[in-house]
Structures are given as C-alpha cells and as structure tokens.
Scaffold this motif. Structure first.
Motif, PDB file in Angstrom:
ATOM      1  N   CYS A  27       0.746  -1.153  -0.061  1.00 21.54           N
ATOM      2  CA  CYS A  27      -0.033   0.163   0.111  1.00 21.54           C
ATOM      3  C   CYS A  27       0.764   1.301   0.078  1.00 21.54           C
ATOM      4  CB  CYS A  27      -0.890  -0.091   1.163  1.00 21.54           C
ATOM      5  SG  CYS A  27      -2.113  -1.549   1.314  1.00 21.54           S
ATOM      6  N   THR A  28       0.350   2.291  -0.616  1.00 21.74           N
ATOM      7  CA  THR A  28       1.099   3.410  -0.698  1.00 21.74           C
ATOM      8  C   THR A  28      -0.124   4.480  -0.240  1.00 21.74           C
ATOM      9  OG1 THR A  28       0.412   4.302  -2.832  1.00 21.74           O
ATOM     10  CG2 THR A  28       2.335   2.929  -2.549  1.00 21.74           C
ATOM     11  N   THR A  29       0.344   5.747   0.256  1.00 23.02           N
ATOM     12  CA  THR A  29      -0.408   6.687   0.862  1.00 23.02           C
ATOM     13  C   THR A  29      -0.270   8.031  -0.058  1.00 23.02           C
ATOM     14  OG1 THR A  29       1.177   7.806   2.077  1.00 23.02           O
ATOM     15  CG2 THR A  29      -0.413   6.286   3.222  1.00 23.02           C
ATOM     16  N   GLY A  30       0.212   7.514  -1.470  1.00 23.81           N
ATOM     17  CA  GLY A  30       0.371   8.724  -2.341  1.00 23.81           C
ATOM     18  C   GLY A  30       0.534   7.761  -3.977  1.00 23.81           C
ATOM     19  N   ALA A  31       0.822   8.575  -4.908  1.00 19.59           N
ATOM     20  CA  ALA A  31       1.405   8.071  -6.063  1.00 19.59           C
ATOM     21  C   ALA A  31       2.323   7.115  -6.034  1.00 19.59           C
ATOM     22  CB  ALA A  31       1.618   9.259  -7.110  1.00 19.59           C
ATOM     23  N   ALA A  32       2.266   5.824  -6.864  1.00 19.15           N
ATOM     24  CA  ALA A  32       3.379   5.157  -7.374  1.00 19.15           C
ATOM     25  C   ALA A  32       3.926   5.311  -8.691  1.00 19.15           C
ATOM     26  CB  ALA A  32       2.977   3.473  -6.850  1.00 19.15           C
ATOM     27  N   SER A  33       5.349   5.142  -8.769  1.00 23.58           N
ATOM     28  CA  SER A  33       5.859   4.931 -10.142  1.00 23.58           C
ATOM     29  C   SER A  33       6.768   3.814 -10.171  1.00 23.58           C
ATOM     30  CB  SER A  33       6.702   6.217 -10.342  1.00 23.58           C
ATOM     31  OG  SER A  33       7.676   6.325  -9.565  1.00 23.58           O
ATOM     32  N   ILE A  34       6.962   3.386 -11.269  1.00 25.70           N
ATOM     33  CA  ILE A  34       8.078   2.250 -11.861  1.00 25.70           C
ATOM     34  C   ILE A  34       9.263   3.042 -12.733  1.00 25.70           C
ATOM     35  CG2 ILE A  34       8.665   0.209 -12.845  1.00 25.70           C
ATOM     36  CD1 ILE A  34       5.877  -0.800 -12.032  1.00 25.70           C
ATOM     37  N   SER A  35      10.361   3.313 -12.308  1.00 24.79           N
ATOM     38  CA  SER A  35      11.255   4.190 -13.253  1.00 24.79           C
ATOM     39  C   SER A  35      11.879   3.325 -14.181  1.00 24.79           C
ATOM     40  CB  SER A  35      12.141   5.104 -12.234  1.00 24.79           C
ATOM     41  OG  SER A  35      12.989   4.307 -11.434  1.00 24.79           O
ATOM     42  N   THR A  36      12.377   2.325 -13.729  1.00 19.19           N
ATOM     43  CA  THR A  36      13.289   1.223 -14.520  1.00 19.19           C
ATOM     44  C   THR A  36      12.627  -0.137 -14.600  1.00 19.19           C
ATOM     45  OG1 THR A  36      14.646   0.631 -12.704  1.00 19.19           O
ATOM     46  CG2 THR A  36      15.539   2.473 -14.062  1.00 19.19           C
ATOM     47  N   GLY A  37      12.186  -0.513 -13.531  1.00 18.27           N
ATOM     48  CA  GLY A  37      11.552  -1.833 -13.618  1.00 18.27           C
ATOM     49  C   GLY A  37      11.430  -2.443 -12.142  1.00 18.27           C
TER      50      GLY A  37
END
Length: 172
Positions: A27-37
C-alpha cells in the motif's frame, strides 16, 4: 485485503526493496511509479493498493520470476494510470480514473477503468491472462450463473451490499 507492507508516500517502486517484491498486499499513501523496472518473485497473490496515480516510464518493466503469474497480480490505483511507451507491464489494473497506455507498450493481464476510459497508443499489445480474478482472489459472495440486475436483485432487495468481493459469472 489488509496491507501487509506500507510503502509510504509517492513511492518509486523501482527503488524500494531493490525493486524486488514477494507475494503480499503493498500500500501507498500517495502516487506510485516504476522508473526502470521491478521484479515480482514467488508464487502467490500480489496486490498494489495505490492512493494516487500509477505511472511507468518508457522502457520500464514488471518482470515475473520464481512462479509469479500475471493472473495473480492486481493494481488498484485511485488516480489515473499511465504506462510509458515500450514498457512491459503485468497484472490486472483496476483503475478508478482512467488508463493511458503509451505506444509500443505490452501488457500481460487486464486493463479496466471504471471511472474513466482506457486509451492506447499505436502498436500496443494486451495479452489477457487465462485465469479469472476469482482464481486469485477469494469471493466473499457469489451470484448465480447468468445475468444479474444489481438494482433489483432479490438477495439484496434494499440495494445495500455489505463490503466484500463479489463474483459474477455473467453480465451485471
């Protein structure tokens, strides 16, 4: 599902845990990203509950190892999902806002937007997984096979449905 790991606010999944995840509810309390993998390692269910947007950059990837299967991965962002050009992604996206898939991206799984649209660039490839969500997530309530009118269903005549996972084998 209850969170087994809280990842924090505005998380780059490529940088947490060295980008390697085992089965669990993240779980996150904000946005999530995948920058490389990232790498999902191990047989079991993976759920990513994201309180915000989900974004992957161009040429990023979600790799599956040690028995991890796309049919056992669920992404649940509350904000829009954007998959970068030429990225390789795995799992079912259940998005509350909308999904944009960049040119040349590849998805092994399903892409569902219930609060917006799914928009794809050119040369996008989506390969649906063969298992149903009911195979990877336990149903709390199962309706009879066939079309169901949720507004007049006799089992829930007041149209009040308790929280849970509802499985419908047919149109709703």
């Amino acid at each position: 599902q209850a969170c087994t790991t809280n990842l924090g606010t505005s998380v780059n999944l490529s940088q947490v845990n060295g980008g390697v995840y085992t089965p669990g509810v993240y779980c996150t309390t904000g946005a999530a990203s995948i920058s490389t993998g990232i790498t999902l390692s191990g047989n079991g269910n993976y759920i990513f509950k994201i309180d915000g947007a989900l974004t992957t950059v161009a040429n990023s990837s979600v790799k599956l190892t040690n028995g991890a299967q796309a049919s056992s991965i669920t992404w649940v962002p509350t904000g829009a999902t954007t998959l970068g050009a030429n990225s390789n992604f795995a799992g079912t996206i259940l998005d509350a806002s909308g999904v944009t898939i960049g040119n040349g991206a590849s998805v092994t799984g399903k892409v569902l937007a219930f609060g917006g649209t799914v928009t794809t660039g050119s040369s996008v490839r989506i390969t649906s997984t063969s298992s149903s969500m009911a195979d990877s997530i336990s149903c709390t309530f199962t309706f009879p096979i066939g079309a169901i009118d949720l507004g007049s269903n006799v089992q829930y005549a007041n149209k009040v449905y308790p929280s849970g996972v509802y499985c419908i084998d047919g149109a709703a």
